[in-house]
Motif scaffolding. Structure first.
Motif, PDB file in Angstrom:
ATOM      1  N   ASP A 187      34.363  19.860 -67.617  1.00 38.73           N
ATOM      2  CA  ASP A 187      34.002  19.082 -66.430  1.00 38.73           C
ATOM      3  C   ASP A 187      34.757  19.518 -65.188  1.00 38.73           C
ATOM      4  O   ASP A 187      34.545  18.947 -64.112  1.00 38.73           O
ATOM      5  N   ARG A 188      35.605  20.482 -65.325  1.00 33.94           N
ATOM      6  CA  ARG A 188      36.433  20.898 -64.196  1.00 33.94           C
ATOM      7  C   ARG A 188      35.638  21.789 -63.247  1.00 33.94           C
ATOM      8  O   ARG A 188      34.925  22.692 -63.679  1.00 33.94           O
ATOM      9  N   GLU A 189      35.767  21.545 -61.929  1.00 41.63           N
ATOM     10  CA  GLU A 189      35.081  22.322 -60.911  1.00 41.63           C
ATOM     11  C   GLU A 189      36.027  23.365 -60.338  1.00 41.63           C
ATOM     12  O   GLU A 189      37.239  23.147 -60.217  1.00 41.63           O
ATOM     13  N   ALA A 190      35.432  24.479 -59.935  1.00 45.11           N
ATOM     14  CA  ALA A 190      36.233  25.577 -59.386  1.00 45.11           C
ATOM     15  C   ALA A 190      36.539  25.304 -57.913  1.00 45.11           C
ATOM     16  O   ALA A 190      35.689  24.807 -57.171  1.00 45.11           O
ATOM     17  N   PRO A 191      37.733  25.654 -57.429  1.00 37.68           N
ATOM     18  CA  PRO A 191      38.054  25.461 -56.002  1.00 37.68           C
ATOM     19  C   PRO A 191      37.314  26.474 -55.142  1.00 37.68           C
ATOM     20  O   PRO A 191      36.846  27.510 -55.609  1.00 37.68           O
ATOM     21  N   SER A 192      37.225  26.162 -53.857  1.00 45.58           N
ATOM     22  CA  SER A 192      36.572  27.047 -52.898  1.00 45.58           C
ATOM     23  C   SER A 192      37.347  26.996 -51.586  1.00 45.58           C
ATOM     24  O   SER A 192      38.202  26.122 -51.379  1.00 45.58           O
ATOM     25  N   ALA A 193      37.034  27.931 -50.684  1.00 48.29           N
ATOM     26  CA  ALA A 193      37.745  28.021 -49.410  1.00 48.29           C
ATOM     27  C   ALA A 193      36.783  28.504 -48.326  1.00 48.29           C
ATOM     28  O   ALA A 193      35.849  29.256 -48.603  1.00 48.29           O
ATOM     29  N   ALA A 194      37.020  28.045 -47.107  1.00 41.64           N
ATOM     30  CA  ALA A 194      36.257  28.465 -45.927  1.00 41.64           C
ATOM     31  C   ALA A 194      37.250  28.853 -44.845  1.00 41.64           C
ATOM     32  O   ALA A 194      38.200  28.110 -44.563  1.00 41.64           O
ATOM     33  N   ILE A 195      37.030  30.020 -44.226  1.00 43.37           N
ATOM     34  CA  ILE A 195      37.953  30.568 -43.237  1.00 43.37           C
ATOM     35  C   ILE A 195      37.178  30.872 -41.965  1.00 43.37           C
ATOM     36  O   ILE A 195      36.109  31.497 -42.008  1.00 43.37           O
ATOM     37  N   VAL A 196      37.702  30.417 -40.835  1.00 39.77           N
ATOM     38  CA  VAL A 196      37.127  30.699 -39.516  1.00 39.77           C
ATOM     39  C   VAL A 196      38.118  31.584 -38.765  1.00 39.77           C
ATOM     40  O   VAL A 196      39.296  31.226 -38.619  1.00 39.77           O
ATOM     41  N   LEU A 197      37.640  32.730 -38.282  1.00 36.68           N
ATOM     42  CA  LEU A 197      38.496  33.719 -37.629  1.00 36.68           C
ATOM     43  C   LEU A 197      38.089  33.886 -36.173  1.00 36.68           C
ATOM     44  O   LEU A 197      36.896  33.845 -35.843  1.00 36.68           O
ATOM     45  N   LYS A 198      39.065  34.074 -35.318  1.00 35.86           N
ATOM     46  CA  LYS A 198      38.846  34.497 -33.937  1.00 35.86           C
ATOM     47  C   LYS A 198      39.360  35.925 -33.823  1.00 35.86           C
ATOM     48  O   LYS A 198      40.557  36.180 -33.992  1.00 35.86           O
ATOM     49  N   LEU A 199      38.446  36.852 -33.572  1.00 38.44           N
ATOM     50  CA  LEU A 199      38.745  38.270 -33.692  1.00 38.44           C
ATOM     51  C   LEU A 199      38.842  38.936 -32.328  1.00 38.44           C
ATOM     52  O   LEU A 199      38.223  38.492 -31.352  1.00 38.44           O
ATOM     53  N   MET A 200      39.605  40.001 -32.296  1.00 40.11           N
ATOM     54  CA  MET A 200      39.654  40.907 -31.153  1.00 40.11           C
ATOM     55  C   MET A 200      38.994  42.214 -31.589  1.00 40.11           C
ATOM     56  O   MET A 200      39.654  43.178 -31.954  1.00 40.11           O
ATOM     57  N   GLY A 201      37.665  42.225 -31.592  1.00 40.27           N
ATOM     58  CA  GLY A 201      36.921  43.370 -32.104  1.00 40.27           C
ATOM     59  C   GLY A 201      36.185  42.986 -33.374  1.00 40.27           C
ATOM     60  O   GLY A 201      35.820  41.823 -33.581  1.00 40.27           O
ATOM     61  N   ASP A 202      35.970  43.948 -34.240  1.00 39.93           N
ATOM     62  CA  ASP A 202      35.270  43.732 -35.505  1.00 39.93           C
ATOM     63  C   ASP A 202      36.176  44.144 -36.660  1.00 39.93           C
ATOM     64  O   ASP A 202      36.968  45.089 -36.551  1.00 39.93           O
ATOM     65  N   LEU A 203      36.012  43.434 -37.786  1.00 34.24           N
ATOM     66  CA  LEU A 203      36.783  43.735 -38.988  1.00 34.24           C
ATOM     67  C   LEU A 203      36.027  44.719 -39.869  1.00 34.24           C
ATOM     68  O   LEU A 203      34.793  44.681 -39.957  1.00 34.24           O
ATOM     69  N   ASP A 204      36.771  45.592 -40.509  1.00 30.48           N
ATOM     70  CA  ASP A 204      36.185  46.503 -41.482  1.00 30.48           C
ATOM     71  C   ASP A 204      35.897  45.741 -42.779  1.00 30.48           C
ATOM     72  O   ASP A 204      36.521  44.709 -43.064  1.00 30.48           O
ATOM     73  N   PRO A 205      34.932  46.223 -43.576  1.00 34.56           N
ATOM     74  CA  PRO A 205      34.675  45.561 -44.868  1.00 34.56           C
ATOM     75  C   PRO A 205      35.905  45.479 -45.747  1.00 34.56           C
ATOM     76  O   PRO A 205      36.099  44.495 -46.475  1.00 34.56           O
ATOM     77  N   SER A 206      36.750  46.502 -45.682  1.00 35.53           N
ATOM     78  CA  SER A 206      37.969  46.454 -46.490  1.00 35.53           C
ATOM     79  C   SER A 206      38.900  45.341 -46.023  1.00 35.53           C
ATOM     80  O   SER A 206      39.569  44.681 -46.845  1.00 35.53           O
ATOM     81  N   GLN A 207      38.960  45.072 -44.721  1.00 31.92           N
ATOM     82  CA  GLN A 207      39.802  43.988 -44.227  1.00 31.92           C
ATOM     83  C   GLN A 207      39.243  42.626 -44.636  1.00 31.92           C
ATOM     84  O   GLN A 207      40.008  41.700 -44.932  1.00 31.92           O
ATOM     85  N   VAL A 208      37.920  42.490 -44.655  1.00 31.59           N
ATOM     86  CA  VAL A 208      37.316  41.234 -45.110  1.00 31.59           C
ATOM     87  C   VAL A 208      37.648  40.999 -46.576  1.00 31.59           C
ATOM     88  O   VAL A 208      38.007  39.876 -46.981  1.00 31.59           O
ATOM     89  N   ARG A 209      37.544  42.046 -47.399  1.00 31.95           N
ATOM     90  CA  ARG A 209      37.911  41.888 -48.814  1.00 31.95           C
ATOM     91  C   ARG A 209      39.386  41.551 -48.962  1.00 31.95           C
ATOM     92  O   ARG A 209      39.771  40.769 -49.840  1.00 31.95           O
TER      93      ARG A 209
END
Length: 535
Positions: free
Chosen positions: A161-183
């Motif tokens: 019956d245990r539920e898995a935790p989750s997370a939500a992140i909001v970023l303010k960027l100076m430019g764009d992030l690379d896929p590796s940085q997102v991972r």
């Protein structure tokens, strides 16, 4: 004091009021100019602050007695003297200002652990964890601000019956992030929270773009991984080709584009091979049997059945014996079982396009002249490119290297520090605004002096016009010549005396001329005729 009172009396109330207005106007204007020029140059101390951080920073600046300015409706931007920016930022950072991401684990240093309930402790622990994660994420390049929201389900009695935790992140960027940085951000968050998986972390930037979806399944995550692999492969090959080509033709004289086509199919194959020539004895079994058979052909009588009777008497016996040997040998035949799984993302085809600029040599006029590169040199560059990418003709790879003239002559980058003259010729935006401000103030000062101050001062110091009087003389025909305009007394006694003296000199001069005309009328007429004839 008598002379001062006489001067005030002669000036009158209107002129005194005008002089007072001019004096007050000049004092106010020059005070404004002096304050504006002497005002320190302000720079941005902090921007995009929350109301709590803005209030804390302003209180600290007030306690220090430092001048500051605020911009925005809620004071999100704070300006301070440009020369003190570095020192102020270091001092405020030592005090933990601005916090910008809420509180961290220091929240437990301020509360009373004995009087707080378990619910309050859990909430504080969640806030502290979110704050610490926000600070860690802001340490990544191109991330200006971050907010983290964690969903930690309550513990259940049963594991199913245990539920898995989750997370939500909001970023303010100076430019764009690379896929590796997102991972990296997803794995950083998942590693800091117990039971949280990277695929359960969603990331959104300030423009509402979804950088990572925490609600998609494993298949979707695999597709995203294939796309990132393709992008990374193309970037790596392009970098390798640019480095090797730039070493030959020069930096900035080559344009490289790489297109990689990947096979997304996942292949799983199983095979089993037997080798009849390769045999190994596994077991051997040997079995032997011996048999003996006898026969009695006598008649059955009562004597034979009696006890103690000789049964062999009168009987004829035959004997038959047999033996049997059996051997069983088991052999193990060589067998190879192979299971092969080929994941998606294999390179299916590579296409490379390289445009190489020609060479430039100084012409007769000193300007660079374009020269095409020899075909042999272009072929050697193509060979190097094929080797760098692992060219496979059977796979269908294509490599095209062409010598084309670029639109602009490549400029050689200069990394020398600008000189004093160059710094004056290329000022910054703040310096230009400061010079424009000083120029506008100087122009306003000049306009006020010429258009306001000068006319008012002239009006105060200039005498009022008075009627003219004719100087009386003898009632003769020459009286008209002797007549002249004499100014009346000026505002001061000195001006009056000077005017009287000037009038007397002029009268004496005119009288002498009149006497000379009366004494020699003929010569005078002749002189007048010559003047008229000459003119």
């Amino acid at each position: 004091m008598k002379s001062v009172l006489e001067l005030v009396t002669k000036l009158g109330p209107a002129r005194l009021a005008a002089m007072g207005a001019v004096t007050l106007t000049l004092l106010g204007f020059f005070a404004f100019v002096i304050l504006r020029v002497s005002k320190p140059d302000m720079g941005v101390l902090f921007a995009d602050l929350s109301m709590q951080d803005s209030g804390a920073v302003i209180r600290d600046l007030d306690a220090r007695g430092i001048k500051y300015e605020t911009r925005g409706d809620a004071g999100q931007t704070i300006l301070a003297p440009r020369g003190d920016l570095a020192r102020l930022r270091m001092d405020l950072a030592g005090k933990g200002l601005p916090s910008a991401a809420g509180v961290g684990y220091e929240i437990f240093d301020k509360g009373d652990a004995f009087s707080s309930t378990n619910f309050v402790q859990n909430v504080n622990h969640l806030r502290a964890l979110e704050g610490e994660l926000s600070r860690s994420i802001r340490a990544i390049g191109r991330v200006q601000a971050a907010r983290v929201h964690l969903v930690m389900p309550e513990r259940r009695l049963f594991e199913r019956d245990r539920e898995a935790p989750s997370a939500a992140i909001v970023l303010k960027l100076m430019g764009d992030l690379d896929p590796s940085q997102v991972r990296a951000i997803r794995h950083l968050t998942a590693s800091a929270v117990e039971g949280l998986k990277p695929e359960r972390v969603s990331i959104v930037d300030e423009r509402g773009r979804l950088l990572a979806d925490g609600a998609r399944g494993q298949d979707a995550q695999g597709a995203v991984g294939i796309e990132e692999k393709q992008t990374g492969l193309e970037r790596r090959l392009r970098t390798q080709i640019e480095e090797i080509v730039a070493g030959i033709v020069g930096v900035g004289r080559a344009r490289v584009q790489v297109s990689a086509e990947l096979d997304l199919n996942r292949i799983e194959s199983r095979s089993e091979t037997f080798d009849p020539e390769s045999r190994v004895v596994r077991s051997t079994q040997t079995r032997s049997e011996n048999a003996l058979t006898t026969g009695n052909e006598g008649a059955v009588t009562v004597g034979n059945e009696l006890p103690g009777a000789d049964k062999s008497a009168g009987a004829k016996t035959d004997k038959d014996s047999s033996s049997k040997n059996e051997e069983t040998t088991n052999y193990e035949i060589s067998r190879v079982t192979k299971t092969e799984v080929v994941e998606g993302g294999r390179v299916k085809r590579l296409s490379v396009a390289v445009a190489v600029d020609g060479s430039y040599a100084p012409g007769p006029d000193g300007k660079p002249v374009y020269q095409a590169r020899p075909a042999a040199e272009v072929d050697r560059i193509a060979t190097l490119v094929r080797t760098a990418i692992g060219f496979d003709k059977a796979r269908g790879d294509q490599v095209e290297v062409l010598n084309l003239r670029f639109a602009e002559t490549p400029a050689v980058p200069e990394f020398s520090e600008p000189s004093l003259v160059q710094s004056f010729l290329t000022p910054s935006k703040d310096e230009i605004l400061r010079v424009v401000e000083l120029a506008v103030l100087a122009l306003l000062t000049l306009i006020v002096l010429l258009a306001v101050v000068r006319p008012l001062v002239r009006r105060v110091l200039t005498a009022d016009p008075v009627p003219v009087a004719l100087v009386a003389g003898p009632a003769t025909a020459g009286d008209a010549v002797d007549a002249m305009l004499v100014p009346r007394e000026n505002t001061t006694a000195k001006l009056v005396d000077f005017a009287q003296l000037n009038g007397k000199v002029q009268a004496e001069t005119v009288q002498r001329v009149v006497d000379m005309v009366r004494a020699s009328p003929t010569e005078t007429v002749e002189v007048l005729r010559n003047w008229i004839h000459d003119n």
